[in-house]
Design a protein around this motif. Structure first.
Motif, PDB file in Angstrom:
ATOM      1  N   GLY A 139     -22.008  14.715 -18.700  1.00 29.54           N
ATOM      2  CA  GLY A 139     -22.588  15.139 -19.971  1.00 29.54           C
ATOM      3  C   GLY A 139     -23.905  15.854 -19.694  1.00 29.54           C
ATOM      4  O   GLY A 139     -24.681  15.418 -18.838  1.00 29.54           O
ATOM      5  N   GLU A 154     -20.792  16.551 -23.871  1.00 28.91           N
ATOM      6  CA  GLU A 154     -19.870  16.236 -22.769  1.00 28.91           C
ATOM      7  C   GLU A 154     -19.291  17.523 -22.187  1.00 28.91           C
ATOM      8  O   GLU A 154     -19.138  18.528 -22.892  1.00 28.91           O
ATOM      9  CB  GLU A 154     -18.745  15.320 -23.273  1.00 28.91           C
ATOM     10  CG  GLU A 154     -19.219  13.935 -23.657  1.00 28.91           C
ATOM     11  CD  GLU A 154     -19.927  13.241 -22.496  1.00 28.91           C
ATOM     12  OE1 GLU A 154     -19.318  13.051 -21.442  1.00 28.91           O
ATOM     13  OE2 GLU A 154     -21.114  12.891 -22.661  1.00 28.91           O
ATOM     14  N   TYR A 197     -17.997   8.573 -28.279  1.00 24.38           N
ATOM     15  CA  TYR A 197     -18.998   8.841 -27.249  1.00 24.38           C
ATOM     16  C   TYR A 197     -20.286   8.070 -27.543  1.00 24.38           C
ATOM     17  O   TYR A 197     -20.904   8.303 -28.589  1.00 24.38           O
ATOM     18  CB  TYR A 197     -19.379  10.331 -27.244  1.00 24.38           C
ATOM     19  CG  TYR A 197     -18.345  11.318 -26.775  1.00 24.38           C
ATOM     20  CD1 TYR A 197     -17.230  10.951 -26.012  1.00 24.38           C
ATOM     21  CD2 TYR A 197     -18.519  12.683 -27.071  1.00 24.38           C
ATOM     22  CE1 TYR A 197     -16.321  11.919 -25.577  1.00 24.38           C
ATOM     23  CE2 TYR A 197     -17.620  13.639 -26.641  1.00 24.38           C
ATOM     24  CZ  TYR A 197     -16.518  13.258 -25.901  1.00 24.38           C
ATOM     25  OH  TYR A 197     -15.627  14.200 -25.472  1.00 24.38           O
ATOM     26  N   THR A 199     -22.875   8.735 -26.105  1.00 26.81           N
ATOM     27  CA  THR A 199     -23.898   9.781 -25.977  1.00 26.81           C
ATOM     28  C   THR A 199     -24.269  10.413 -27.317  1.00 26.81           C
ATOM     29  O   THR A 199     -25.327  11.028 -27.435  1.00 26.81           O
ATOM     30  CB  THR A 199     -23.376  10.857 -25.023  1.00 26.81           C
ATOM     31  OG1 THR A 199     -22.009  11.141 -25.349  1.00 26.81           O
ATOM     32  CG2 THR A 199     -23.439  10.373 -23.592  1.00 26.81           C
TER      33      THR A 199
END
Ligand code: UD1
Ligand code: CA
Length: 456
Positions: A139, A154, A197, A199
């Motif tokens: 990422g 990502e 995710y 993230t």
């Protein structure tokens, strides 16, 4: 302000590329499972709780780690890192700072984590990032015009411009108290991989006005993850090189820093020397001026000053007194305790044997379940017959004895102080102090005897 700390370790992933029946995080690095390294770094922060998210490999993981105080959260199926942390959420304390680690990133340093925790304790989200020459697969850290971290994209969702970013997400995060649950509940899987995710919480933090602080490891090895056996082998070498470098700095001479393996802890005094291809396992402590010859395997041992261990010796669960000389080709098994100035020579095996000051067992002997006094000389080929097929028995050899070569001591048996045993003796009864004891058929010569000749 310091908050209590909860640590989540993600370890549910499949590890397909390991090509193994063993769950990836149980593969050993430096003799300890990958997850064991991560747990040790976690333990160093004295967290209130550690939760491991597991999935692939099922119950083998909790069983192998066998730490009842850990919380285990099963993630099945595995729908991404955000989904993984959602499974841990019920185990977490809403008032705690949360640190997210990966079970397959073994060399993360506790110091790095402590710095991230301190940032999160102050209310900011700490993200561990690193610049890579080849960022492919990771990422990417997207920053705004002012250089502040804005979000993580990502690889599979990234634009060409974003793919050119060299700063990547290591995956390790520290999250301030009270925020994680809300963010996780807002995750969506509308992305290239259809995954939740973790993230995505970076952009949420920015939107919520929570400061995002990038942190960095001391070196790349700290954040390297293991996906294949090739990567495992590479990281093992990297880690061993780090351990060897630390020994050199501490004043240990290594014949070749690339030919040494430490699978546990090795503590050395001043001016120790280690020749090539030695392996140290468990906890090994050496005093000052110890010399270890080539090709020794030493585990769980305490070795005092000025001991010399000659090549090809195996030492396991033993204590060796100062100025002793071991090997070559000696084998010391658990329970061996050698006093100062002992000599243990080639092809000598000791097990659960206590040997006194200045005693010598120099050649081809087995001494097990024995107490050997001071200044004893044990001749070549001596064997303690300690096992009767059902039970083990002790042999006691008192101070100043001389045991002739090729003697068998059938335990339980005691050789009194200063006694001498003649060569070839099979001792089945105690030998009295100070006298010569021997068991031996009388030597005869048959006059006029001739060797048979082959008949025609
Ligand atoms: C993740 C990060 C990526 C980062 C990379 C670093 C996300 C969405 N992406 O990539 O930004 O650069 O790590 O290696 O977080 N895991 C689970 N359950 C899952 C998925 C993963 O427990 O459902 C665990 C794995 O066991 C592993 C870790 O999470 O320990 C990372 O998984 P992996 O698939 O290697 O990372 P990516 O999601 O591809
Ligand atoms: Ca993935």
């Amino acid at each position: 302000m310091t908050h209590s700390l909860n640590i989540v370790i993600l370890a549910a992933g499949k590890g397909t590329r390991m090509n193994s029946d063993l769950p990836k995080v149980l593969h050993p690095l430096a003799g300890r499972p990958l997850l064991g390294h991560v747990l040790a770094a976690a333990d160093a922060l004295a967290p209130q709780r550690i939760c491991v998210v597991y999935g692939h490999g099922g119950e083998t993981l909790p069983q192998a780690i066998a730490r009842p105080e850990l919380a285990w959260a099963l993630q099945a199926p595995q729908l991404g890192t955000g989904h993984a942390v959602q499974q841990a959420l019920p185990h977490l304390d809403a008032a705690a700072t949360v640190l997210i680690l990966y079970g397959d990133v073994p060399l993360i340093r506790a110091e790095t984590l402590a710095a991230m925790r301190a940032i999160a304790d102050e209310g900011a989200l700490a993200v561990l990032t690193v610049h890579l020459a080849n960022p492919s697969g990771y990422g990417r850290i997207v920053r705004d015009a002012a250089g502040r971290v804005a979000r993580i994209v990502e690889q599979k969702d990234a634009s060409a411009d974003e793919l050119a970013i060299a700063e990547v997400n290591t995956g390790i995060l520290a999250i301030p108290p009270g925020l994680l649950g809300g963010w996780l509940s807002r995750l969506k899987n509308t992305n290239a991989q259809g995954e939740y995710y973790l993230t995505d919480i970076i952009a949420m933090a920015v939107a919520d006005g929570v400061r995002v602080v990038p942190c960095h490891p001391v070196a790349e090895w700290e954040v390297l993850g293991i996906n294949s056996r090739a990567q495992l082998a590479e990281l093992e070498r990297r880690h061993q090189a780090n351990l060897a470098a630390a020994l050199l700095t501490a004043g240990v001479t290594l014949a070749d820093p690339a030919r040494l393996d430490i699978r546990g802890t090795l503590e050395c005094g001043r001016d120790c020397t280690i020749d090539i291809n030695c392996i140290f396992e468990g906890s090994v402590t050496m005093g000052n001026g110890v010399k270890v010859g080539a090709h020794c395997v030493i585990r769980n041992a305490v070795i005092a000053d000025a001991v010399e261990i000659q090549p090809f010796s195996h030492i396991d669960g033993a204590e060796i007194g100062a100025n002793s000389r071991i090997g070559p080709y000696a084998r010391l098994r658990p329970g061996t305790v050698l006093a100062e100035e002992t000599h243990i020579g080639n092809f000598v095996e000791l097990k659960n044997a206590q040997v006194g000051f200045n005693s010598k067992i120099n050649h081809l002997s087995y001494v097990g379940d024995a107490t050997v006094g001071r200044r004893v000389n044990i001749g070549a080929g001596t064997i303690t017959c300690n096992y009767d097929g059902a039970n083990k028995h002790r042999t006691v050899i008192e101070d100043d004895c001389f045991i002739g070569s090729d003697t068998q001591l059938v335990a339980p048996v005691t050789v009194g102080k200063g006694a001498t045993l003649g060569a070839g003796t099979t001792l089945t009864k105690d030998a009295p102090e100070g006298q010569l004891t021997l068991s031996r058929a009388k030597q005869i010569t048959i006059a006029g005897w001739q060797r048979p000749v082959k008949s025609k």
